[in-house]
Design an enzyme around this catalytic site. Structure first.
Site, mmCIF file in Angstrom:
data_model
loop_
_atom_site.group_PDB
_atom_site.id
_atom_site.type_symbol
_atom_site.label_atom_id
_atom_site.label_comp_id
_atom_site.label_asym_id
_atom_site.label_seq_id
_atom_site.Cartn_x
_atom_site.Cartn_y
_atom_site.Cartn_z
ATOM 1 N N GLY A 16 0.806 -1.225 0.000
ATOM 2 C CA GLY A 16 0.000 0.000 0.000
ATOM 3 C C GLY A 16 0.829 1.260 0.000
ATOM 4 O O GLY A 16 0.367 2.326 0.440
ATOM 5 N N LYS A 17 2.051 1.189 -0.509
ATOM 6 C CA LYS A 17 2.981 2.329 -0.487
ATOM 7 C C LYS A 17 2.419 3.550 -1.204
ATOM 8 O O LYS A 17 2.397 4.649 -0.640
ATOM 9 C CB LYS A 17 4.311 1.931 -1.146
ATOM 10 N N GLU A 35 6.553 6.472 -8.195
ATOM 11 C CA GLU A 35 7.228 5.436 -8.969
ATOM 12 C C GLU A 35 6.340 4.952 -10.110
ATOM 13 O O GLU A 35 5.161 4.696 -9.919
ATOM 14 C CB GLU A 35 7.573 4.261 -8.051
ATOM 15 N N ASP A 86 7.082 7.402 -3.036
ATOM 16 C CA ASP A 86 6.548 6.084 -2.685
ATOM 17 C C ASP A 86 7.593 4.986 -2.874
ATOM 18 O O ASP A 86 7.252 3.819 -3.080
ATOM 19 C CB ASP A 86 5.265 5.771 -3.460
ATOM 20 N N ARG A 138 -4.177 -7.626 -1.145
ATOM 21 C CA ARG A 138 -4.099 -6.303 -1.782
ATOM 22 C C ARG A 138 -3.668 -6.396 -3.236
ATOM 23 O O ARG A 138 -4.116 -5.610 -4.076
ATOM 24 C CB ARG A 138 -3.153 -5.405 -0.975
ATOM 25 N N ILE A 139 -2.787 -7.343 -3.544
ATOM 26 C CA ILE A 139 -2.362 -7.546 -4.926
ATOM 27 C C ILE A 139 -3.558 -7.981 -5.775
ATOM 28 O O ILE A 139 -3.761 -7.495 -6.893
ATOM 29 C CB ILE A 139 -1.227 -8.596 -4.999
ATOM 30 N N LYS A 141 -6.704 -7.408 -5.140
ATOM 31 C CA LYS A 141 -7.687 -6.319 -5.188
ATOM 32 C C LYS A 141 -7.339 -5.287 -6.249
ATOM 33 O O LYS A 141 -8.222 -4.798 -6.957
ATOM 34 C CB LYS A 141 -7.777 -5.644 -3.813
ATOM 35 N N GLU A 186 -3.311 -2.109 10.874
ATOM 36 C CA GLU A 186 -3.612 -0.692 10.673
ATOM 37 C C GLU A 186 -4.119 -0.474 9.248
ATOM 38 O O GLU A 186 -3.366 -0.624 8.288
ATOM 39 C CB GLU A 186 -2.377 0.164 10.949
#
Length: 207
Positions: A16-17, A35, A86, A138-139, A141, A186
């Site tokens: 999530g950077k 990036e 990022d 997350r990847i 998603k 978090e």
């Protein structure tokens, strides 16, 4: 802090950077150095055959990031303007040591040190630490086609590599400030309280 704040948000693939960096950039009013990932012409080939395409991929990223940081130094930091990125340029070494071997790795490291020895380095790192299940979720998603073939073992090694790299950066530069975020617990996207706490901590670090 002796020079303009230079904040880097870092963590493994899928941590999530870019999302957190964008939120902090808006919060702080700092320009964001973003990036570029999708424009790398070797990404699809790399994930299909890491051994064959790793050197080309890593060199493309290194040269692109070198140019970005050179421009950042000239246009922002030397003018006293804080910036937020990022990524940290050291991520090039993290990934190269995982994908390159033998002479290719040695050649790459020589080029890396030649290009980066006088580049500006972040004085604040926001490190998003996350486990494999969180990264995979997350990847999936975000749905980047070229990330579908990432091996779980590769991600697990990256998680360990990032922990080692962050410790090394702190040992090499005691003045660097590192804020570690627990990406498993978090949720800075959906939980306003979590995000506000992170933003408050970042503001304290750059005072």
């Amino acid at each position: 802090m002796n020079r303009a704040p230079f904040i880097a948000v870092e963590g493994p693939i899928g941590a999530g950077k870019t999302t957190l960096a964008s939120m902090l950039s808006e919060e702080l009013g700092f320009p964001m150095i973003n990036e570029i990932v999708e424009d790398n012409p070797y990404l699809d080939k790399f994930y299909d055959n890491i051994e064959e395409w790793s050197f080309q991929l890593e060199m493309f990223f290194l040269c692109h990031r070198y140019k970005q940081l050179e421009d950042t130094d000239r246009d922002y930091l030397k003018q006293g303007q804080p910036v937020l990125s990022d990524y940290h340029i050291y991520k090039n070494v993290i990934f190269a040591e995982r994908t390159l071997h033998g002479q290719k790795l040695e050649k790459y490291k020589q080029i890396y040190h030649l290009l980066t020895h006088d580049l500006p380095k972040p004085n604040v790192i926001v490190y998003i630490k996350a486990s494999l299940p969180t990264l995979l979720q997350r990847i999936e998603k975000r749905g980047r086609p070229f990330e579908k073939n990432i091996e779980h073992q590769y991600l697990e090694r990256l998680i360990a590599d990032y922990d080692t790299a962050i410790r090394q950066l702190q040992e090499e530069d005691p003045d660097i400030s590192v804020l570690t975020i627990d990406g498993d617990t978090e949720d800075f996207v959906l939980n306003k309280t979590d995000y506000e706490r992170i933003a408050r901590q970042v503001k304290e670090l750059i005072k």
